[in-house]
Design a protein around this motif. Structure first.
Motif, PDB file in Angstrom:
ATOM      1  N   THR A 191     -70.296  65.128 -16.591  1.00  0.00           N
ATOM      2  CA  THR A 191     -69.376  66.173 -16.156  1.00  0.00           C
ATOM      3  C   THR A 191     -68.248  65.550 -15.343  1.00  0.00           C
ATOM      4  N   PRO A 192     -67.001  65.846 -15.657  1.00  0.00           N
ATOM      5  CA  PRO A 192     -65.882  65.279 -14.893  1.00  0.00           C
ATOM      6  C   PRO A 192     -65.989  65.622 -13.415  1.00  0.00           C
ATOM      7  N   GLU A 193     -65.661  64.652 -12.583  1.00  0.00           N
ATOM      8  CA  GLU A 193     -65.672  64.908 -11.143  1.00  0.00           C
ATOM      9  C   GLU A 193     -64.602  65.929 -10.775  1.00  0.00           C
ATOM     10  N   HIS A 194     -63.415  65.763 -11.343  1.00  0.00           N
ATOM     11  CA  HIS A 194     -62.298  66.693 -11.094  1.00  0.00           C
ATOM     12  C   HIS A 194     -61.484  66.806 -12.371  1.00  0.00           C
ATOM     13  N   LEU A 195     -61.608  67.939 -13.052  1.00  0.00           N
ATOM     14  CA  LEU A 195     -60.885  68.167 -14.302  1.00  0.00           C
ATOM     15  C   LEU A 195     -59.605  68.944 -14.029  1.00  0.00           C
ATOM     16  N   ILE A 196     -58.485  68.375 -14.412  1.00  0.00           N
ATOM     17  CA  ILE A 196     -57.205  69.076 -14.362  1.00  0.00           C
ATOM     18  C   ILE A 196     -56.970  69.698 -15.730  1.00  0.00           C
ATOM     19  N   VAL A 197     -56.719  70.984 -15.768  1.00  0.00           N
ATOM     20  CA  VAL A 197     -56.452  71.676 -17.034  1.00  0.00           C
ATOM     21  C   VAL A 197     -54.991  72.099 -17.041  1.00  0.00           C
ATOM     22  N   VAL A 198     -54.249  71.601 -18.003  1.00  0.00           N
ATOM     23  CA  VAL A 198     -52.835  71.952 -18.140  1.00  0.00           C
ATOM     24  C   VAL A 198     -52.720  73.009 -19.228  1.00  0.00           C
ATOM     25  N   VAL A 267     -53.207  61.346 -12.912  1.00  0.00           N
ATOM     26  CA  VAL A 267     -52.339  62.055 -11.982  1.00  0.00           C
ATOM     27  C   VAL A 267     -51.370  62.913 -12.781  1.00  0.00           C
ATOM     28  N   ALA A 268     -51.328  64.192 -12.434  1.00  0.00           N
ATOM     29  CA  ALA A 268     -50.385  65.122 -13.067  1.00  0.00           C
ATOM     30  C   ALA A 268     -49.223  65.331 -12.115  1.00  0.00           C
ATOM     31  N   THR A 269     -48.025  65.095 -12.605  1.00  0.00           N
ATOM     32  CA  THR A 269     -46.817  65.294 -11.801  1.00  0.00           C
ATOM     33  C   THR A 269     -46.165  66.601 -12.228  1.00  0.00           C
ATOM     34  N   LEU A 270     -45.960  67.498 -11.268  1.00  0.00           N
ATOM     35  CA  LEU A 270     -45.367  68.797 -11.564  1.00  0.00           C
ATOM     36  C   LEU A 270     -43.851  68.695 -11.559  1.00  0.00           C
ATOM     37  N   SER A 271     -43.197  69.687 -12.143  1.00  0.00           N
ATOM     38  CA  SER A 271     -41.744  69.657 -12.269  1.00  0.00           C
ATOM     39  C   SER A 271     -41.044  69.704 -10.915  1.00  0.00           C
ATOM     40  N   ASP A 272     -41.738  70.202  -9.881  1.00  0.00           N
ATOM     41  CA  ASP A 272     -41.134  70.242  -8.547  1.00  0.00           C
ATOM     42  C   ASP A 272     -41.449  69.002  -7.715  1.00  0.00           C
ATOM     43  N   GLY A 273     -42.084  68.007  -8.345  1.00  0.00           N
ATOM     44  CA  GLY A 273     -42.362  66.756  -7.661  1.00  0.00           C
ATOM     45  C   GLY A 273     -43.765  66.635  -7.089  1.00  0.00           C
ATOM     46  N   ARG A 274     -44.493  67.728  -6.964  1.00  0.00           N
ATOM     47  CA  ARG A 274     -45.859  67.652  -6.459  1.00  0.00           C
ATOM     48  C   ARG A 274     -46.743  66.902  -7.453  1.00  0.00           C
ATOM     49  N   THR A 275     -47.815  66.333  -6.947  1.00  0.00           N
ATOM     50  CA  THR A 275     -48.753  65.622  -7.804  1.00  0.00           C
ATOM     51  C   THR A 275     -50.168  66.145  -7.579  1.00  0.00           C
ATOM     52  N   VAL A 276     -50.957  66.077  -8.643  1.00  0.00           N
ATOM     53  CA  VAL A 276     -52.371  66.462  -8.580  1.00  0.00           C
ATOM     54  C   VAL A 276     -53.172  65.315  -9.163  1.00  0.00           C
ATOM     55  N   GLU A 277     -54.115  64.796  -8.385  1.00  0.00           N
ATOM     56  CA  GLU A 277     -54.949  63.693  -8.849  1.00  0.00           C
ATOM     57  C   GLU A 277     -56.313  64.216  -9.271  1.00  0.00           C
ATOM     58  N   GLY A 278     -56.842  63.676 -10.358  1.00  0.00           N
ATOM     59  CA  GLY A 278     -58.148  64.076 -10.848  1.00  0.00           C
ATOM     60  C   GLY A 278     -58.805  62.947 -11.596  1.00  0.00           C
ATOM     61  N   SER A 279     -60.016  63.199 -12.068  1.00  0.00           N
ATOM     62  CA  SER A 279     -60.733  62.183 -12.842  1.00  0.00           C
ATOM     63  C   SER A 279     -60.377  62.261 -14.327  1.00  0.00           C
ATOM     64  N   HIS A 280     -60.122  63.492 -14.817  1.00  0.00           N
ATOM     65  CA  HIS A 280     -59.795  63.726 -16.217  1.00  0.00           C
ATOM     66  C   HIS A 280     -58.770  64.850 -16.313  1.00  0.00           C
ATOM     67  N   CYS A 281     -58.103  64.915 -17.462  1.00  0.00           N
ATOM     68  CA  CYS A 281     -57.139  65.995 -17.693  1.00  0.00           C
ATOM     69  C   CYS A 281     -57.308  66.527 -19.108  1.00  0.00           C
ATOM     70  N   LEU A 282     -57.408  67.849 -19.207  1.00  0.00           N
ATOM     71  CA  LEU A 282     -57.435  68.524 -20.515  1.00  0.00           C
ATOM     72  C   LEU A 282     -56.063  69.105 -20.786  1.00  0.00           C
ATOM     73  N   MET A 283     -55.450  68.714 -21.886  1.00  0.00           N
ATOM     74  CA  MET A 283     -54.168  69.264 -22.295  1.00  0.00           C
ATOM     75  C   MET A 283     -54.423  70.436 -23.246  1.00  0.00           C
ATOM     76  N   ALA A 284     -54.117  71.639 -22.780  1.00  0.00           N
ATOM     77  CA  ALA A 284     -54.314  72.852 -23.580  1.00  0.00           C
ATOM     78  C   ALA A 284     -52.986  73.583 -23.675  1.00  0.00           C
ATOM     79  N   VAL A 285     -52.070  72.991 -24.429  1.00  0.00           N
ATOM     80  CA  VAL A 285     -50.687  73.489 -24.478  1.00  0.00           C
ATOM     81  C   VAL A 285     -50.307  73.976 -25.874  1.00  0.00           C
ATOM     82  N   GLY A 286     -51.280  74.539 -26.559  1.00  0.00           N
ATOM     83  CA  GLY A 286     -50.980  75.127 -27.860  1.00  0.00           C
ATOM     84  C   GLY A 286     -51.393  74.251 -29.023  1.00  0.00           C
ATOM     85  N   ALA A 287     -51.098  74.739 -30.228  1.00  0.00           N
ATOM     86  CA  ALA A 287     -51.503  74.059 -31.455  1.00  0.00           C
ATOM     87  C   ALA A 287     -50.335  74.005 -32.437  1.00  0.00           C
ATOM     88  N   ILE A 288     -50.378  73.010 -33.306  1.00  0.00           N
ATOM     89  CA  ILE A 288     -49.355  72.793 -34.334  1.00  0.00           C
ATOM     90  C   ILE A 288     -50.008  72.921 -35.707  1.00  0.00           C
TER      91      ILE A 288
END
Length: 478
Positions: A191-198, A267-288
């Motif tokens: 299990t991811p320690e800290h999952l960032i979901v976009v 590390v996820a960098t937001l458009s306003d400059g803030r950052t979020v650090e995690g162990s993993h990141c799930l990209m859920a931004v739609g399908a093609i």
């Protein structure tokens, strides 16, 4: 009754997902000569990497939640030490074992579907298919010593059901280890320690909910005012409240500009400059849609700007002999809709009776905890004047069965025509809302009034009793 042809009608199905599978099965049942071309396995991504494994993962998350919340119902779990002293155990999730199980279930489901097609007389060809005109598919099969082998399938009717793939952003390219699409999550060993979901749409919300229940710290990055922006506002509010109450961090009005790997995480960098650090990141931004480079436009098939295939309500494209079903079409991207499109396409092509798909009658469900199920017209459409309707909302906390089960969140909401009282829509937010929405869908399909729904006997006590209670509250005075 299907028309009788002098020779067997030839149907070629490109893609073995829910739409392609049902099209092939329907064709075989009606006596056609059917060939199914599939590159990975029968069932497609829906069975192998999407719906079946993801909902199996969610079922595990629900089991973990049921155990951790059992104390509220007076159930306590203890183990005992060697000297007999009771100790409260921790609920642990073996994610590697979970993922092995759900992938095994997916493969088993795929094999069962393949066996049924084979028994029904469907010829299955494994390989990459491409249209060569409106009546032929050329298939590149496995490479051997002499290179790629080719197979040509001629057909009177072609059904395209090639599905869709996760959208990939250049600024956040998945690597299959730390930055992941939803098809890659099942490779995780722990299990991811800290999952960032976009992405806070359906996929993002479902996985965020599941992994939080499995014990991961979760940060959900949402570019909109609230999670699930396309859903009923009251339902989305309930889900967001549950998320935050359960310890999830929800960053609303936040857009991820990039996601990069660090030494031991992301590390996820937001458009306003803030950052979020995690162990993993799930990209859920739609399908093609998987429609590029398979000869559709050359065959005369009209496409949308997004690459989806334009279809009508019987799944027919701009070319009379070519149909399309599922996420590659510009219809509603649901497995149930894909299945209906596949069947409808073949029935129509073979002259059988068909009922054009009415999207207004399609139920949909979001498998968060609790679930959100919807059907028919929405409250937003009523409030905007697109249809004249009454709205009634009944909190689930007032339902006696919900109280017994310790359910605090959720509601049943009905929409009825202002004139006739006919049920025109509904929303259910509850555990297993996917099961509770069916009576409302039946009412819409058969144009039942709220008074007619109220006459049905719901079991007492039951969660479904809230549906008849809501209908009774909307009694139309003659």
């Amino acid at each position: 009754m299907a028309y009788q042809f002098e020779r067997k009608q030839r149907i070629a199905v490109l893609g073995g997902g829910p739409g392609g599978y049902e099209a092939a099965l329907a064709g075989a049942q009606l006596g056609a000569e059917v060939t199914l071309i599939e590159r990975t396995g029968v069932g497609g991504s829906a069975v192998l990497t999407d719906v079946v494994p993801s909902k199996s993962l969610i079922a595990t998350a629900e089991a973990a939640t049921a155990i951790t919340e059992a104390t509220e119902l007076g159930v306590q779990f203890f183990t005992r030490t060697d000297d007999g002293r009771p100790v409260r155990p921790e609920v642990a999730v073996n994610l590697s074992a979970v993922n092995q199980r759900l992938l095994r279930l997916a493969r088993s489901q795929s094999e069962d579907m393949k066996k049924l097609l084979t028994r029904s007389g469907v010829r299955i060809v494994q390989g990459e298919g491409r249209l060569e005109g409106p009546n032929r598919i050329v298939v590149s099969t496995a490479k051997g010593k002499t290179g790629t082998d080719f197979d040509a399938v001629d057909a009177d009717t072609i059904v395209v059901s090639v599905g869709a793939s996760p959208r990939v952003l250049e600024s956040a390219k998945p690597d299959g280890e730390r930055i992941l699409t939803w098809t890659q999550l099942y490779n995780l060993k722990a299990t991811p320690e800290h999952l960032i979901v976009v992405g806070s749409g359906v996929t993002g919300a479902e996985f965020a909910s599941a992994y939080r229940a499995l014990g991961a710290e979760v940060t959900l990055i949402s570019s909109r005012d609230q999670v699930l922006p396309g859903e009923d506002a009251d339902a989305a509010a309930v889900i967001e409240n549950v998320f935050t109450r359960n310890g999830m961090t929800v960053l609303s009005k936040s857009r991820a500009a990039s996601v990069t790997r660090t030494k031991d995480g992301v590390v996820a960098t937001l458009s306003d400059g803030r950052t979020v650090e995690g162990s993993h990141c799930l990209m859920a931004v739609g399908a093609i849609p998987n429609t590029a480079g398979i000869g559709l436009e050359e065959a005369g098939v009209q496409m949308t700007e997004s690459g989806h295939i334009r279809v009508n309500r019987v799944a027919r494209t701009s070319m009379p002999m070519i149909y399309a079903a599922g996420d590659c079409s510009d219809f509603l991207p649901l497995a149930s809709v894909a299945s209906m499109q596949g069947r409808t396409a073949v029935y129509h092509a073979m002259g059988d009776a068909v009922n054009p798909t009415e999207l207004r009658n399609v139920t949909s469900n979001i498998f968060t905890q609790p679930e959100i199920a919807t059907v028919g017209w929405s409250q937003k459409q009523i409030e905007e004047g697109l249809v004249r309707g009454m709205i009634y909302k009944l909190p689930l906390s007032e339902n006696p069965r919900a109280k017994m089960m310790g359910i605090k969140d959720g509601f049943v909401k009905l929409f009825a025509s202002s004139g006739s009282g006919a049920v025109i829509g509904g929303v259910v937010v509850a555990p297993k809302a996917s099961e509770l929405i069916l009576p409302i869908a039946i009412a819409i399909e058969h144009r039942l009034t709220v008074d007619e729904v109220a006459l049905a006997f719901a079991v007492y006590p039951s969660l479904s009793g809230s549906i008849t209670d809501a209908a009774r509250a909307m009694h139309i005075v003659n």
